[in-house]
Design an enzyme around this catalytic site. Structure first.
Site, PDB file in Angstrom:
ATOM      1  N   THR A 118       0.865  -1.190   0.000  1.00 23.79           N
ATOM      2  CA  THR A 118       0.000   0.000   0.000  1.00 23.79           C
ATOM      3  C   THR A 118       0.897   1.234   0.000  1.00 23.79           C
ATOM      4  O   THR A 118       1.663   1.440   0.945  1.00 23.79           O
ATOM      5  CB  THR A 118      -0.895  -0.006   1.256  1.00 23.79           C
ATOM      6  N   LEU A 144      -6.661  -8.218   0.698  1.00 23.02           N
ATOM      7  CA  LEU A 144      -6.964  -9.390   1.531  1.00 23.02           C
ATOM      8  C   LEU A 144      -7.216  -8.993   2.977  1.00 23.02           C
ATOM      9  O   LEU A 144      -6.731  -7.968   3.453  1.00 23.02           O
ATOM     10  CB  LEU A 144      -5.831 -10.424   1.465  1.00 23.02           C
ATOM     11  N   LYS A 201      -7.036   2.153  -2.758  1.00 23.01           N
ATOM     12  CA  LYS A 201      -6.659   1.378  -1.564  1.00 23.01           C
ATOM     13  C   LYS A 201      -6.826   2.210  -0.290  1.00 23.01           C
ATOM     14  O   LYS A 201      -7.456   1.777   0.679  1.00 23.01           O
ATOM     15  CB  LYS A 201      -5.209   0.891  -1.712  1.00 23.01           C
ATOM     16  N   GLY A 250     -17.744  -1.148  19.113  1.00 18.92           N
ATOM     17  CA  GLY A 250     -16.771  -1.867  19.936  1.00 18.92           C
ATOM     18  C   GLY A 250     -15.705  -0.934  20.480  1.00 18.92           C
ATOM     19  O   GLY A 250     -15.931   0.282  20.593  1.00 18.92           O
ATOM     20  N   CYS A 257      -3.149  -2.419   9.040  1.00 20.17           N
ATOM     21  CA  CYS A 257      -3.487  -1.548   7.908  1.00 20.17           C
ATOM     22  C   CYS A 257      -4.251  -0.276   8.270  1.00 20.17           C
ATOM     23  O   CYS A 257      -3.800   0.818   7.932  1.00 20.17           O
ATOM     24  CB  CYS A 257      -4.270  -2.344   6.872  1.00 20.17           C
ATOM     25  N   LYS A 260      -2.315   2.824  10.049  1.00 22.61           N
ATOM     26  CA  LYS A 260      -1.281   3.479   9.236  1.00 22.61           C
ATOM     27  C   LYS A 260      -1.871   4.052   7.940  1.00 22.61           C
ATOM     28  O   LYS A 260      -1.428   5.088   7.458  1.00 22.61           O
ATOM     29  CB  LYS A 260      -0.132   2.514   8.942  1.00 22.61           C
TER      30      LYS A 260
HETATM   31  N1  NAD Z   1      -1.484  -7.434   6.168  1.00 23.20           N
HETATM   32  C1  NAD Z   1      -2.594  -7.122   5.515  1.00 23.20           C
HETATM   33  O1  NAD Z   1      -3.701  -7.525   5.888  1.00 23.20           O
HETATM   34  C2  NAD Z   1      -2.519  -6.282   4.275  1.00 23.20           C
HETATM   35  C3  NAD Z   1      -3.637  -6.202   3.446  1.00 23.20           C
HETATM   36  C4  NAD Z   1      -3.568  -5.401   2.328  1.00 23.20           C
HETATM   37  C5  NAD Z   1      -2.430  -4.690   2.035  1.00 23.20           C
HETATM   38  N2  NAD Z   1      -1.352  -4.771   2.871  1.00 23.20           N
HETATM   39  C6  NAD Z   1      -0.147  -4.019   2.530  1.00 23.20           C
HETATM   40  O2  NAD Z   1       0.821  -4.922   2.024  1.00 23.20           O
HETATM   41  C7  NAD Z   1       2.136  -4.547   2.423  1.00 23.20           C
HETATM   42  C8  NAD Z   1       2.788  -5.681   3.181  1.00 23.20           C
HETATM   43  O3  NAD Z   1       2.061  -5.924   4.354  1.00 23.20           O
HETATM   44  P1  NAD Z   1       2.327  -7.205   5.255  1.00 23.20           P
HETATM   45  O4  NAD Z   1       1.299  -7.187   6.320  1.00 23.20           O
HETATM   46  O5  NAD Z   1       2.464  -8.398   4.393  1.00 23.20           O
HETATM   47  O6  NAD Z   1       3.758  -6.828   5.861  1.00 23.20           O
HETATM   48  P2  NAD Z   1       4.734  -7.764   6.704  1.00 23.20           P
HETATM   49  O7  NAD Z   1       5.461  -6.875   7.603  1.00 23.20           O
HETATM   50  O8  NAD Z   1       3.976  -8.929   7.248  1.00 23.20           O
HETATM   51  O9  NAD Z   1       5.725  -8.347   5.605  1.00 23.20           O
HETATM   52  C9  NAD Z   1       6.672  -7.592   4.918  1.00 23.20           C
HETATM   53  C10 NAD Z   1       7.839  -8.497   4.565  1.00 23.20           C
HETATM   54  O10 NAD Z   1       8.733  -7.779   3.733  1.00 23.20           O
HETATM   55  C11 NAD Z   1      10.065  -8.118   4.087  1.00 23.20           C
HETATM   56  N3  NAD Z   1      10.974  -7.079   3.581  1.00 23.20           N
HETATM   57  C12 NAD Z   1      11.130  -5.809   4.014  1.00 23.20           C
HETATM   58  N4  NAD Z   1      12.046  -5.169   3.281  1.00 23.20           N
HETATM   59  C13 NAD Z   1      12.464  -6.051   2.343  1.00 23.20           C
HETATM   60  C14 NAD Z   1      13.384  -5.959   1.256  1.00 23.20           C
HETATM   61  N5  NAD Z   1      14.064  -4.841   1.012  1.00 23.20           N
HETATM   62  N6  NAD Z   1      13.582  -7.058   0.500  1.00 23.20           N
HETATM   63  C15 NAD Z   1      12.899  -8.209   0.750  1.00 23.20           C
HETATM   64  N7  NAD Z   1      12.000  -8.334   1.746  1.00 23.20           N
HETATM   65  C16 NAD Z   1      11.780  -7.268   2.523  1.00 23.20           C
HETATM   66  C17 NAD Z   1      10.029  -8.229   5.590  1.00 23.20           C
HETATM   67  O11 NAD Z   1      11.115  -8.965   6.086  1.00 23.20           O
HETATM   68  C18 NAD Z   1       8.670  -8.909   5.795  1.00 23.20           C
HETATM   69  O12 NAD Z   1       8.786 -10.310   5.817  1.00 23.20           O
HETATM   70  C19 NAD Z   1       1.964  -3.262   3.245  1.00 23.20           C
HETATM   71  O13 NAD Z   1       2.122  -2.159   2.415  1.00 23.20           O
HETATM   72  C20 NAD Z   1       0.520  -3.364   3.705  1.00 23.20           C
HETATM   73  O14 NAD Z   1      -0.039  -2.102   3.957  1.00 23.20           O
HETATM   74  C21 NAD Z   1      -1.382  -5.555   3.976  1.00 23.20           C
END
Ligand code: NAD
Length: 443
Positions: A118, A144, A201, A250, A257, A260
């Protein structure tokens, strides 16, 4: 087609495993080598329903690696790294740019780099500028929901794709080829420019958070005027223009998400010198809501919170081990600060384990001596002065409340998610419990 995924967190891992299941060869890269080692053994480092089995089934189509060179030859690379907020609440893009920087030397001009992370409006354009003519950048925000992420991967409500105005036609064709499975399932596609995709988003998450903040603010009024917020929400939600989802009052929203993303949208408004009135109010109401609820608990104990409390639910929502911005843990912190001792319990083992890790950090005085994690509900409720429901598991309704009644020291129940059914509430009250929900009038 070989596909690369950068970042194997909640989004990247689901994307990697999901694409492998659809038949693609996937290379999943993460800088966190400990995560990669766990994944190589076939164990997901996070909890998501069905993920372990799916990973097992598709092991031979995924390579997990902490060596960026292994991404070489990937025709499409999905960037799924975190975009947390910085100290001011702005999106921190360091992970995105450092991922792109490490990928850049491997690009040959024929690859597509897809931003799933995002990112604020303008980021895809900046990344395109950064990679120059070595790749084509596509925005593909992720929607998701943690807890049901595997199901969401295969059954998304929409796929959003944002392209640059000078992208050749084959870029879109290739993206549609990758997502052919969803096209065939007649999942709606929104094909647009980078900026719109990016804004969709943030707008979606902020709108959902706003719905919750609205109903939470209304719950406070309901309590004053003698209305029942559950009935109010039901009556509102039956209007198809409003809908009944995200109208459960609640203790407020949290997670990886909403907090931030709402903050990042506020920043984007400010950068364009537009007053972000609704996003700001959404955030403020949420910050107040937990204090408002704590105040209700405090009032019940005549201002003295030095007792012991069972905190039911620890992660930010049901069926996840993700603790990021968990309202439950915020509540724990606030209770501890007022002298309470908290016994936490969550149905998900991973959530309990993750909280135990937090408690073990002796430097973290926030929890160290005021919170213990119990592996059984029975232990959590034993001898407590009050039970607080902080995560909306329907399962709380199926627990043996007769037994719980015998275990607690004081029958006080604070349902921070309005999750208990009317019938059960009636029985509990009959049994001598003090019940308090959020903006509800037990009938
Ligand atoms: N978690 C959710 O429900 C969700 C849903 C929709 C969108 N998003 C978006 O997706 C993105 C990821 O979210 P997430 O929850 O999966 O994050 P997360 O923190 O679970 O995973 C991020 C991963 O990226 C890795 N990483 C960081 N820098 C790196 C690099 N330079 N090279 C390789 N790997 C690297 C980290 O080690 C980590 O494993 C965010 O922007 C978030 O806003 C998340």
């Amino acid at each position: 087609m070989k596909i690369g995924v950068i970042g194997t967190g909640y989004v990247g891992l689901i994307q990697a495993v999901g694409l492998a299941h659809l038949g693609f060869k996937v290379v999943a890269y993460d800088i966190d080598s400990s995560k990669i080692e766990i994944l190589k053994k076939g164990t997901p480092p996070i909890y998501e329903k069905g993920l372990k089995e799916l990973l097992h089934q598709n092991r031979e189509r995924i390579i997990f690696t902490s060596s960026v060179e292994d991404l070489k030859g990937s025709e499409v690379v999905f960037v799924c790294v975190g975009t947390p907020q910085d100290a001011k609440g702005k999106a921190n893009l360091n992970f995105v740019f450092s991922a792109i920087e490490s990928l850049k030397p491997l690009l040959t001009g024929k690859e597509i780099v897809v931003l799933k992370s995002t990112v604020p409006v303008g980021t895809n354009r900046k990344v395109q500028k950064f990679v120059g003519n070595k790749a084509f950048v596509v925005s593909n925000p992720e929607f998701l929901r943690e807890g049901i992420a595997v199901d969401d991967f295969f059954n998304p409500e929409r796929v959003v794709l944002g392209f640059g105005e000078n992208h050749p036609k084959w870029v879109m064709e290739k993206m549609l080829k990758i997502y052919e499975y969803f096209l065939k399932k007649e999942v709606p596609f929104v094909v647009t420019n980078w900026e719109s995709a990016e804004l969709i988003k943030y707008a979606s998450n902020t709108f959902l958070a706003m719905k919750i903040s609205f109903i939470n603010e209304l719950a406070r009024l309901s309590e004053k005027v003698g209305a029942d917020i559950k009935d109010v929400a039901k009556g509102m939600g039956l209007d198809s223009r409003i809908g009944n989802k995200f109208l459960n009052a609640g203790i407020g929203w949290g997670g990886s998400c909403f907090p931030k993303d709402v903050s990042a949208l506020i920043w984007q408004f400010k950068e364009w010198e537009i007053e972000p009135k609704l996003p700001k109010a959404t955030k403020e109401i949420n910050e107040e809501q937990i204090l408002w609820f704590l105040n209700k608990i405090r009032k019940h104990y005549g201002g003295n919170l030095s007792g012991t409390f069972a905190l039911l639910g620890l992660a930010f929502k049901p069926y996840t081990d993700d603790l990021r911005e968990s309202p439950s843990l915020k509540l724990a912190e606030m209770l501890i600060e007022e002298g309470a001792f908290v016994k936490g319990y969550d149905y998900i083992e991973g959530a309990r384990k993750n909280v135990k890790k937090l408690v073990e950090v002796k430097t973290s005085t926030r929890y160290s001596y005021g919170l213990i994690v119990c592996d059984e509900l029975k232990t959590a409720v034993e001898g407590v002065d009050g039970v607080i429901i902080a995560v909306e598991y329907k399962e709380w309704n199926r627990e043996n409340w007769k037994e719980i009644s015998k275990l607690v020291r004081n029958k006080a129940l604070f349902d921070g998610r309005n999750i208990l059914k009317e019938e059960l509430i009636r029985e509990l009250i009959k049994d001598g419990w003090h019940y308090e929900g959020v903006g509800v009038k037990p009938k």
